[in-house]
Design a protein around this motif. Structure first.
Motif, PDB file in Angstrom:
ATOM      1  N   ILE A  21       0.862  -1.174   0.000  1.00  0.00           N
ATOM      2  CA  ILE A  21       0.000   0.000   0.000  1.00  0.00           C
ATOM      3  C   ILE A  21       0.901   1.228   0.000  1.00  0.00           C
ATOM      4  O   ILE A  21       1.796   1.347   0.840  1.00  0.00           O
ATOM      5  CB  ILE A  21      -0.885   0.040   1.253  1.00  0.00           C
ATOM      6  CG1 ILE A  21      -1.747  -1.219   1.347  1.00  0.00           C
ATOM      7  CG2 ILE A  21      -1.737   1.304   1.280  1.00  0.00           C
ATOM      8  CD1 ILE A  21      -2.431  -1.388   2.693  1.00  0.00           C
ATOM      9  N   VAL A  46      -6.451  -0.847   4.999  1.00  0.00           N
ATOM     10  CA  VAL A  46      -7.304  -0.043   4.125  1.00  0.00           C
ATOM     11  C   VAL A  46      -8.397   0.641   4.945  1.00  0.00           C
ATOM     12  O   VAL A  46      -8.637   1.844   4.794  1.00  0.00           O
ATOM     13  CB  VAL A  46      -7.914  -0.913   2.998  1.00  0.00           C
ATOM     14  CG1 VAL A  46      -9.077  -0.217   2.314  1.00  0.00           C
ATOM     15  CG2 VAL A  46      -6.842  -1.293   1.989  1.00  0.00           C
ATOM     16  N   GLU A  50      -8.823   4.705   5.409  1.00  0.00           N
ATOM     17  CA  GLU A  50     -10.079   5.354   5.028  1.00  0.00           C
ATOM     18  C   GLU A  50     -10.676   6.104   6.218  1.00  0.00           C
ATOM     19  O   GLU A  50     -11.199   7.205   6.058  1.00  0.00           O
ATOM     20  CB  GLU A  50     -11.069   4.324   4.486  1.00  0.00           C
ATOM     21  CG  GLU A  50     -10.683   3.808   3.119  1.00  0.00           C
ATOM     22  CD  GLU A  50     -11.534   2.652   2.629  1.00  0.00           C
ATOM     23  OE1 GLU A  50     -12.247   2.022   3.449  1.00  0.00           O
ATOM     24  OE2 GLU A  50     -11.469   2.350   1.424  1.00  0.00           O
ATOM     25  N   THR A  55      -8.175   8.448   0.572  1.00  0.00           N
ATOM     26  CA  THR A  55      -8.928   7.791  -0.488  1.00  0.00           C
ATOM     27  C   THR A  55      -7.997   6.888  -1.288  1.00  0.00           C
ATOM     28  O   THR A  55      -6.886   7.290  -1.636  1.00  0.00           O
ATOM     29  CB  THR A  55      -9.546   8.840  -1.431  1.00  0.00           C
ATOM     30  OG1 THR A  55     -10.370   9.705  -0.665  1.00  0.00           O
ATOM     31  CG2 THR A  55     -10.376   8.189  -2.515  1.00  0.00           C
ATOM     32  N   ASN A  56      -8.475   5.695  -1.604  1.00  0.00           N
ATOM     33  CA  ASN A  56      -7.710   4.738  -2.394  1.00  0.00           C
ATOM     34  C   ASN A  56      -7.929   5.024  -3.880  1.00  0.00           C
ATOM     35  O   ASN A  56      -9.027   4.851  -4.396  1.00  0.00           O
ATOM     36  CB  ASN A  56      -8.134   3.314  -2.051  1.00  0.00           C
ATOM     37  CG  ASN A  56      -7.357   2.267  -2.808  1.00  0.00           C
ATOM     38  OD1 ASN A  56      -6.448   2.561  -3.558  1.00  0.00           O
ATOM     39  ND2 ASN A  56      -7.720   1.022  -2.598  1.00  0.00           N
ATOM     40  N   GLU A  57      -6.884   5.448  -4.558  1.00  0.00           N
ATOM     41  CA  GLU A  57      -6.969   5.757  -5.984  1.00  0.00           C
ATOM     42  C   GLU A  57      -7.288   4.518  -6.818  1.00  0.00           C
ATOM     43  O   GLU A  57      -7.799   4.632  -7.932  1.00  0.00           O
ATOM     44  CB  GLU A  57      -5.642   6.335  -6.482  1.00  0.00           C
ATOM     45  CG  GLU A  57      -5.241   7.616  -5.803  1.00  0.00           C
ATOM     46  CD  GLU A  57      -3.828   8.038  -6.172  1.00  0.00           C
ATOM     47  OE1 GLU A  57      -3.246   7.486  -7.139  1.00  0.00           O
ATOM     48  OE2 GLU A  57      -3.299   8.930  -5.491  1.00  0.00           O
ATOM     49  N   GLU A  59      -9.313   2.009  -5.920  1.00  0.00           N
ATOM     50  CA  GLU A  59     -10.517   1.346  -5.426  1.00  0.00           C
ATOM     51  C   GLU A  59     -11.417   0.850  -6.553  1.00  0.00           C
ATOM     52  O   GLU A  59     -12.046  -0.196  -6.442  1.00  0.00           O
ATOM     53  CB  GLU A  59     -11.298   2.297  -4.521  1.00  0.00           C
ATOM     54  CG  GLU A  59     -12.469   1.660  -3.851  1.00  0.00           C
ATOM     55  CD  GLU A  59     -13.100   2.583  -2.836  1.00  0.00           C
ATOM     56  OE1 GLU A  59     -13.551   2.070  -1.813  1.00  0.00           O
ATOM     57  OE2 GLU A  59     -13.128   3.807  -3.069  1.00  0.00           O
ATOM     58  N   TYR A  68       1.849  -1.473  -6.596  1.00  0.00           N
ATOM     59  CA  TYR A  68       1.067  -1.243  -5.376  1.00  0.00           C
ATOM     60  C   TYR A  68      -0.354  -1.769  -5.564  1.00  0.00           C
ATOM     61  O   TYR A  68      -0.972  -1.577  -6.599  1.00  0.00           O
ATOM     62  CB  TYR A  68       1.024   0.248  -5.029  1.00  0.00           C
ATOM     63  CG  TYR A  68       2.390   0.815  -4.773  1.00  0.00           C
ATOM     64  CD1 TYR A  68       3.073   0.514  -3.606  1.00  0.00           C
ATOM     65  CD2 TYR A  68       3.000   1.637  -5.709  1.00  0.00           C
ATOM     66  CE1 TYR A  68       4.339   1.018  -3.372  1.00  0.00           C
ATOM     67  CE2 TYR A  68       4.268   2.157  -5.483  1.00  0.00           C
ATOM     68  CZ  TYR A  68       4.933   1.840  -4.314  1.00  0.00           C
ATOM     69  OH  TYR A  68       6.184   2.337  -4.090  1.00  0.00           O
ATOM     70  N   ALA A  70      -2.780  -0.799  -3.518  1.00  0.00           N
ATOM     71  CA  ALA A  70      -3.607   0.361  -3.167  1.00  0.00           C
ATOM     72  C   ALA A  70      -2.687   1.576  -3.081  1.00  0.00           C
ATOM     73  O   ALA A  70      -1.515   1.449  -2.702  1.00  0.00           O
ATOM     74  CB  ALA A  70      -4.311   0.148  -1.830  1.00  0.00           C
ATOM     75  N   PHE A  72      -3.046   5.451  -1.552  1.00  0.00           N
ATOM     76  CA  PHE A  72      -3.896   6.367  -0.798  1.00  0.00           C
ATOM     77  C   PHE A  72      -3.351   7.789  -0.838  1.00  0.00           C
ATOM     78  O   PHE A  72      -2.137   8.009  -0.855  1.00  0.00           O
ATOM     79  CB  PHE A  72      -4.008   5.924   0.667  1.00  0.00           C
ATOM     80  CG  PHE A  72      -4.979   4.812   0.870  1.00  0.00           C
ATOM     81  CD1 PHE A  72      -6.297   5.076   1.198  1.00  0.00           C
ATOM     82  CD2 PHE A  72      -4.587   3.498   0.705  1.00  0.00           C
ATOM     83  CE1 PHE A  72      -7.199   4.049   1.364  1.00  0.00           C
ATOM     84  CE2 PHE A  72      -5.488   2.464   0.887  1.00  0.00           C
ATOM     85  CZ  PHE A  72      -6.799   2.737   1.216  1.00  0.00           C
TER      86      PHE A  72
END
Length: 76
Positions: A21, A46, A50, A55-57, A59, A68, A70, A72
């Motif tokens: 991540i 995660v 949050e 925010t997870n780009e 998602e 990666y 996730a 963020f």
């Protein structure tokens, strides 16, 4: 933050984890990397990120980007 246990280690050690991540700073540069060894650790991290307002780009996608799982960053 109880599910996000952070230990500072060298990046090459973190990159040995199965799931990665990334966290971007205000300049949109990746400045932190969190490793998770299984799906449960990943999901816990995660959820904690949050809860912090990040925010997870990735998602909306089902694949990793630049190694990666996730990425963020702060919501604009």
């Amino acid at each position: 933050m109880t599910n996000l246990l952070v230990t500072i280690v060298e990046l090459n050690v973190v990159r040995q984890d199965e799931i990665l991540i990334a966290i971007r700073n205000a300049k949109q540069e990746i400045y932190r990397v969190i490793g998770a060894s299984n799906a449960k650790q990943f999901q816990n991290a995660v959820e904690e990120l949050e809860d912090l307002g990040l925010t997870n780009e990735l998602e909306e996608t089902d694949r990793a980007a630049n190694g990666y799982d996730a990425i963020f960053s702060l919501t604009e």
